[in-house]
Scaffold this active site. Sequence first.
Site: not given
Length: 265
Positions: A68-69, A95, A161, A165, A196
């Site tokens: 889990d990043v 990613n 989001y 980013k 995706t």
Amino acid sequence: MWGVEKRTHEGRVAFITGGGRGIGAATAELLASEGAAIAVAARTLDEVSSVAEGISASGGKSIPLVVDVTDEQSVAAGFERCREELGPPTILVNNAGTPGVPLPVAAMEPAAWRGVFEANVTGSFLCAREALPMMASENWGRIINVSSAAARHPLAGMAAYSASKAALDQLTRILALEGEPYNIAAIGVYPGVVDTRMQEESRSFGAKLIGDQLHRMFSNYRDFGMLRQPEEPAELISYLCTPAAERLNGHIVRLEQLASLKEES
Ligand SMILES: NC(=O)c1ccc[n+]([C@@H]2O[C@H](COP(=O)([O-])OP(=O)(O)OC[C@H]3O[C@@H](n4cnc5c(N)ncnc54)[C@H](OP(=O)(O)O)[C@@H]3O)[C@@H](O)[C@H]2O)c1
């Protein structure tokens, strides 16, 4: 079985977060076919195992890692296992990411906001923090941060989001400065609109929840044939891991630039 004529990444070890599906899985498979040993990291065991097994079955080298990043211990343990089993990673593909539920700021819970930043920004920081000393000890490294054009194009409802980013892009530029003395380059990627799970989930939010405009935008990506296959950004990421791409240290590269970048080098 892959051919042996072109092994661009022979001898490299790559740590790919969000490697269990989508862009990360396509990148893992491509880099493996080009000679890199791959640590496939994400939270879902079935998915990372399936990608790693697929690579091994095709003659490549890969291990699955449940990571889990957003969790410092989990990231540290993942890098340690990679180092022990494959060697020190000199390629890191940050990613793993999530859009969360796109809502206007006034309607957004702080926990949801933090969740998006934790995955998209803090996760990349934690992974870079583990990878940098290993790359420095090898005197070579490449960090690829998978960002989004949303970082530059403001859209109502996309604050978490987009801002996350944009923060990732600035992290990329600073990693480029800090890595340079150790021959470590950091490059950001805008992968385009890609077919995706992330797009599938974004389409599934009803217009009632996220508003007509965003709902229509996500549906239009599919209905107007705008979705790219994950193999396309994977090809860009693979190119950015080559020695020739060192000149792009600190840049943020769009998918559409791939052909011209290849021509230049
Ligand atoms: N698809 C697009 O149109 C598009 C456009 C621009 C940018 N991007 C970016 O591309 C990247 C990959 O997305 P995708 O489209 O391939 O979506 P995806 O298929 O949903 O893949 C996301 C990956 O990230 C992993 N992940 C999420 N949170 C994680 C965490 N806390 N720890 C570890 N892994 C985590 C997921 O695995 P688990 O859930 O198993 O952990 C999954 O493997 C993201 O950063 C996304 O923002 C995508």
